[in-house]
Structures are given as C-alpha cells and as structure tokens.
Design an enzyme around this catalytic site. Structure first.
Site, PDB file in Angstrom:
ATOM      1  N   CYS A 130       0.836  -1.204   0.000  1.00  0.00           N
ATOM      2  CA  CYS A 130       0.000   0.000   0.000  1.00  0.00           C
ATOM      3  C   CYS A 130       0.873   1.257   0.000  1.00  0.00           C
ATOM      4  O   CYS A 130       1.501   1.580   1.010  1.00  0.00           O
ATOM      5  CB  CYS A 130      -0.904  -0.043   1.234  1.00  0.00           C
ATOM      6  SG  CYS A 130      -1.816   1.460   1.521  1.00  0.00           S
ATOM      7  N   CYS A 133      -0.240   3.987   2.407  1.00  0.00           N
ATOM      8  CA  CYS A 133       0.118   3.696   3.807  1.00  0.00           C
ATOM      9  C   CYS A 133       1.609   3.929   4.053  1.00  0.00           C
ATOM     10  O   CYS A 133       1.994   4.540   5.039  1.00  0.00           O
ATOM     11  CB  CYS A 133      -0.152   2.227   4.160  1.00  0.00           C
ATOM     12  SG  CYS A 133      -1.743   1.613   3.682  1.00  0.00           S
ATOM     13  N   ASP A 134       2.443   3.401   3.173  1.00  0.00           N
ATOM     14  CA  ASP A 134       3.871   3.280   3.486  1.00  0.00           C
ATOM     15  C   ASP A 134       4.800   4.139   2.628  1.00  0.00           C
ATOM     16  O   ASP A 134       6.008   4.173   2.898  1.00  0.00           O
ATOM     17  CB  ASP A 134       4.302   1.805   3.324  1.00  0.00           C
ATOM     18  CG  ASP A 134       3.553   0.900   4.296  1.00  0.00           C
ATOM     19  OD1 ASP A 134       3.084   1.414   5.328  1.00  0.00           O
ATOM     20  OD2 ASP A 134       3.436  -0.296   4.013  1.00  0.00           O
TER      21      ASP A 134
HETATM   22  C1  LIG Z   1       0.713  -4.692   5.657  1.00  0.00           C
HETATM   23  C2  LIG Z   1      -0.423  -3.689   5.672  1.00  0.00           C
HETATM   24  C3  LIG Z   1      -0.173  -2.388   6.046  1.00  0.00           C
HETATM   25  C4  LIG Z   1      -1.212  -1.452   6.075  1.00  0.00           C
HETATM   26  N1  LIG Z   1      -0.928  -0.184   6.490  1.00  0.00           N
HETATM   27  C5  LIG Z   1      -1.934   0.703   6.601  1.00  0.00           C
HETATM   28  C6  LIG Z   1      -1.669   2.031   7.081  1.00  0.00           C
HETATM   29  O1  LIG Z   1      -0.519   2.395   7.378  1.00  0.00           O
HETATM   30  N2  LIG Z   1      -2.724   2.892   7.171  1.00  0.00           N
HETATM   31  C7  LIG Z   1      -3.991   2.533   6.842  1.00  0.00           C
HETATM   32  O2  LIG Z   1      -4.898   3.350   6.991  1.00  0.00           O
HETATM   33  N3  LIG Z   1      -4.266   1.293   6.361  1.00  0.00           N
HETATM   34  C8  LIG Z   1      -3.272   0.380   6.231  1.00  0.00           C
HETATM   35  N4  LIG Z   1      -3.529  -0.869   5.738  1.00  0.00           N
HETATM   36  C9  LIG Z   1      -4.886  -1.157   5.255  1.00  0.00           C
HETATM   37  C10 LIG Z   1      -5.840  -1.404   6.436  1.00  0.00           C
HETATM   38  O3  LIG Z   1      -5.253  -2.327   7.325  1.00  0.00           O
HETATM   39  C11 LIG Z   1      -7.174  -1.909   5.904  1.00  0.00           C
HETATM   40  O4  LIG Z   1      -7.708  -0.969   4.996  1.00  0.00           O
HETATM   41  C12 LIG Z   1      -8.166  -2.105   7.058  1.00  0.00           C
HETATM   42  O5  LIG Z   1      -7.647  -3.025   8.001  1.00  0.00           O
HETATM   43  C13 LIG Z   1      -9.502  -2.630   6.551  1.00  0.00           C
HETATM   44  O6  LIG Z   1     -10.306  -2.880   7.664  1.00  0.00           O
HETATM   45  P1  LIG Z   1     -11.543  -3.874   7.589  1.00  0.00           P
HETATM   46  O7  LIG Z   1     -12.103  -3.904   8.949  1.00  0.00           O
HETATM   47  O8  LIG Z   1     -12.409  -3.515   6.469  1.00  0.00           O
HETATM   48  O9  LIG Z   1     -10.946  -5.303   7.194  1.00  0.00           O
HETATM   49  P2  LIG Z   1      -9.786  -6.189   7.814  1.00  0.00           P
HETATM   50  O10 LIG Z   1      -8.785  -5.388   8.529  1.00  0.00           O
HETATM   51  O11 LIG Z   1      -9.339  -7.044   6.673  1.00  0.00           O
HETATM   52  O12 LIG Z   1     -10.526  -7.088   8.900  1.00  0.00           O
HETATM   53  C14 LIG Z   1     -11.459  -8.065   8.544  1.00  0.00           C
HETATM   54  C15 LIG Z   1     -11.473  -9.136   9.622  1.00  0.00           C
HETATM   55  O13 LIG Z   1     -12.564 -10.019   9.373  1.00  0.00           O
HETATM   56  C16 LIG Z   1     -12.144 -11.343   9.619  1.00  0.00           C
HETATM   57  N5  LIG Z   1     -13.011 -12.280   8.918  1.00  0.00           N
HETATM   58  C17 LIG Z   1     -13.050 -12.590   7.584  1.00  0.00           C
HETATM   59  N6  LIG Z   1     -13.996 -13.534   7.355  1.00  0.00           N
HETATM   60  C18 LIG Z   1     -14.558 -13.825   8.568  1.00  0.00           C
HETATM   61  C19 LIG Z   1     -15.569 -14.744   8.995  1.00  0.00           C
HETATM   62  N7  LIG Z   1     -16.191 -15.545   8.123  1.00  0.00           N
HETATM   63  N8  LIG Z   1     -15.895 -14.798  10.306  1.00  0.00           N
HETATM   64  C20 LIG Z   1     -15.263 -13.971  11.203  1.00  0.00           C
HETATM   65  N9  LIG Z   1     -14.287 -13.095  10.869  1.00  0.00           N
HETATM   66  C21 LIG Z   1     -13.946 -13.028   9.570  1.00  0.00           C
HETATM   67  C22 LIG Z   1     -10.703 -11.334   9.064  1.00  0.00           C
HETATM   68  O14 LIG Z   1      -9.976 -12.441   9.574  1.00  0.00           O
HETATM   69  C23 LIG Z   1     -10.207 -10.001   9.605  1.00  0.00           C
HETATM   70  O15 LIG Z   1      -9.723 -10.154  10.932  1.00  0.00           O
HETATM   71  C24 LIG Z   1      -2.531  -1.830   5.702  1.00  0.00           C
HETATM   72  C25 LIG Z   1      -2.788  -3.148   5.319  1.00  0.00           C
HETATM   73  C26 LIG Z   1      -1.755  -4.080   5.303  1.00  0.00           C
HETATM   74  C27 LIG Z   1      -2.039  -5.517   4.906  1.00  0.00           C
END
Ligand SMILES: Cc1cc2nc3c(=O)[nH]c(=O)nc-3n(C[C@H](O)[C@H](O)[C@H](O)COP(=O)(O)OP(=O)(O)OC[C@H]3O[C@@H](n4cnc5c(N)ncnc54)[C@H](O)[C@@H]3O)c2cc1C
Length: 291
Positions: A130, A133-134
């Site tokens: 990303c 992000c980085d």
């Molecule tokens: C390496 C990395 C670095 C990043 N750095 C940044 C940053 O610096 N700044 C920033 O703003 N964003 C950053 N991001 C992006 C950010 O992390 C995501 O945009 C954000 O986490 C999305 O949130 P979310 O809740 O939609 O999904 P997610 O964080 O993907 O969470 C979804 C959760 O649902 C769970 N899940 C899936 N299916 C099921 C199921 N059937 N039952 C129960 N649970 C389930 C998953 O296991 C997961 O824990 C980064 C991402 C990565 C991978």
C-alpha cells in the site's frame, strides 16, 4: 442466540460498527474469528490514522477491541461459516446459530502476495502492499512497484511524487490499466519500466535488492529500498457470495448508508466497493453501517 446487530469480522470496520451499535443500546455480537484486529495487525507503523503521529497496528487494534468491549459489544472468537442473509441467520465454527435483526459484513480483503521465499519476513521491512500507507517511509529513495493494473500504475504515480525514482515491473509490455493512467506513467520521467517477473527478494534485515527474470531468460538485479506489490486484492466474500450484489472485482456493492442489495444487511470496510481502503475509511464505513 439472538441479537440486534451481528457483525462479521473484527478489523477496524467491524470494531467501529460494534462501538457505535453497542453505544446505541443495541445488543451487539461480533464474530472475530481467531482474533480481533484484521489487517492492521500486520503493520508495525501507521502514520496516517488521525490522532496518532505514529502507532503500531497491534496497539491501535487492541485499543479498538477494548473500546468495543467496554461499550458493551460481545466479541466472540468464532468464525462465521454459513450465512442465510434473507433469514438473518449465521452459523459459526462452534456450531452456534446466531439470529440478528441486522447484519454488518466487515470481513475485509487480502492483498495477493508474490509467494516468493522471504516475502513474509520482509513485510514492513521493505515489502509493502500500500503506497498510501507506506510511501512516506521511502521519501527520496528508490522503490519498485510490481503489477500492471490500475492499482499498480496508481501506486507508481503516487510514489513518483515522493521517491527519487520508481521502477515499474510488469510481466508484459502492455498494461491492463486504463489508457489515461498508462499514458501518465509513460510520460512520468521518474518511472522506469521493466518487463519481467520478480523472482528473488534479497536482503539481510531489510529488503535491499530484487532479481527480475525477463521473457528472454535474462536475470537483472535491481537495488531498491522498497517493493510495492500491487497484483490485486481479494475481498473475503465467500460466506455471502450469490446472496447479494457484488461488483466485477467481487466487492460488495452498497448504497451511501452501507446497505447492500439485501435489506437489513450492511457491508463496511475493505470488503465493499469503495475508492479507498484504509483504516480511517473502514472505521467511517463501520460507523455509518451501525447508524
Ligand atoms: C501490511 C499492511 C499495512 C497497512 N498499512 C496501513 C496504514 O498504514 N494505514 C492505513 O490506513 N491502512 C493500512 N492498511 C490497510 C488497512 O489495514 C485496511 O484498509 C483495514 O484493516 C480494513 O479494515 P476492515 O475492517 O475492512 O478489514 P480487515 O482489517 O481485513 O478485517 C477483517 C477481519 O474479518 C475477519 N473475517 C473474515 N472472514 C470472517 C468470517 N467468516 N468470520 C469472522 N471473521 C472473519 C478477518 O480475519 C479479519 O480479521 C494496511 C494493510 C496491510 C495488509
């Protein structure tokens, strides 16, 4: 088990939805899978979440989890394995059946990886998924971007505004990205184009160098500080696919209130069709969905 709001997924979107739903006096259950936190747990340094100049993902997500619990949300370490959205009924991997008035899907997305040896160890130490992000960590340095679609070219252009130079590596000459975007890349002097596949990641404590194999079999070595992998993301929608509208990339389509094509079922965060996938946008989606 019955509740007002059932939230599937405990990343930033799910946990924020939980805070808002529980504070509104609704019986709120969150299915967190193995652990709450989501993708943010994979990152050591977050510099773009307002209120924190710099915070590590584990600390930020532990704090969001604590806040959701303190607000009254029940966080279950269980995974949703089956969902009937029309009946608002979800089964978990412990064979619990949960019936809800409303469901919020916050299951997130996963970045595709190169599947090269050492890749996992270099995440946060040179390998990133990303640029927004980085990118800031690579100011005035040389980086590479892998991929040939819209997101790879957007990342390369974004990084060209921050870094000294950007090598854009794609396995084919032509890009899958929109023509306007490809034209911009072609006219950006800071972006150097290389055709081939990244085959090796090299470095001691951090990524220092990569090897690229061209179609003619030549191997070139490129010194870089950072490698941005932009070969696509996969939304986690297996649970609900076929029951609601998805876009061509497989992301859940919602209206401005985060409601999906199924009444009473909402989606928030990276799993939904949205122009930006970040912690702050996931949190905002979660708040709107809960409202
Ligand atoms: C390496 C990395 C670095 C990043 N750095 C940044 C940053 O610096 N700044 C920033 O703003 N964003 C950053 N991001 C992006 C950010 O992390 C995501 O945009 C954000 O986490 C999305 O949130 P979310 O809740 O939609 O999904 P997610 O964080 O993907 O969470 C979804 C959760 O649902 C769970 N899940 C899936 N299916 C099921 C199921 N059937 N039952 C129960 N649970 C389930 C998953 O296991 C997961 O824990 C980064 C991402 C990565 C991978």
């Amino acid at each position: 088990m019955e509740c007002n709001t059932l939230i599937i997924g405990a990343g930033p979107a799910g946990l924020t939805a939980a805070i808002y739903s529980a504070r509104a006096g609704k019986k709120t259950v969150v299915l967190a899978g193995a652990a709450p936190g989501g993708q943010a747990l994979e990152t050591f340094e977050i510099e773009n979440y307002p209120g924190f100049k710099s915070v590590d993902g584990v600390t930020l997500m532990a704090s969001m989890t604590e806040q959701a619990s303190a607000a009254g949300a029940e966080i279950l370490y269980e995974r949703a394995v089956k969902a009937d959205l029309s009946l608002k009924s979800v089964s978990t991997d412990t064979e619990k059946i949960i019936k809800a008035e409303k469901i919020i899907i916050a299951t997130g997305a996963k970045h595709r990886k190169l599947s090269l040896p050492g890749e996992e160890n270099f995440i946060g130490k040179g390998v990133s998924f990303c640029a927004v992000c980085d990118g800031g960590f690579f100011r005035k340095k040389h980086v590479a971007v892998v991929g040939g679609g819209d997101s790879a070219l957007t990342e390369a252009l974004y990084l060209s505004g921050i870094c000294d130079s950007v090598t854009l590596i794609h396995r084919r000459e032509e890009y899958r990205a929109a023509k306007a975007l490809a034209d911009k890349v072609l006219s950006e002097p800071k972006i150097r184009r290389v055709t081939g596949n990244v085959t090796k990641l090299i470095g001691k404590d951090r990524l220092e160098r990569i090897e690229v194999l061209s179609a003619s079999g030549d191997v070139s070595s490129i010194d870089i500080s950072g490698l941005f992998v932009a070969i696509g993301t996969d939304p986690d929608t297996q649970l609900v696919a076929g029951q609601l509208e998805l876009d061509e990339g497989g992301y859940i389509v919602t209206d401005a209130l985060m409601e999906t094509s199924v009444k009473g079922v909402f989606a928030a965060g990276d799993v939904r069709a949205t122009p930006l996938r970040q912690i702050v946008t996931a949190c905002a989606d979660g708040a709107i969905a809960a409202k």
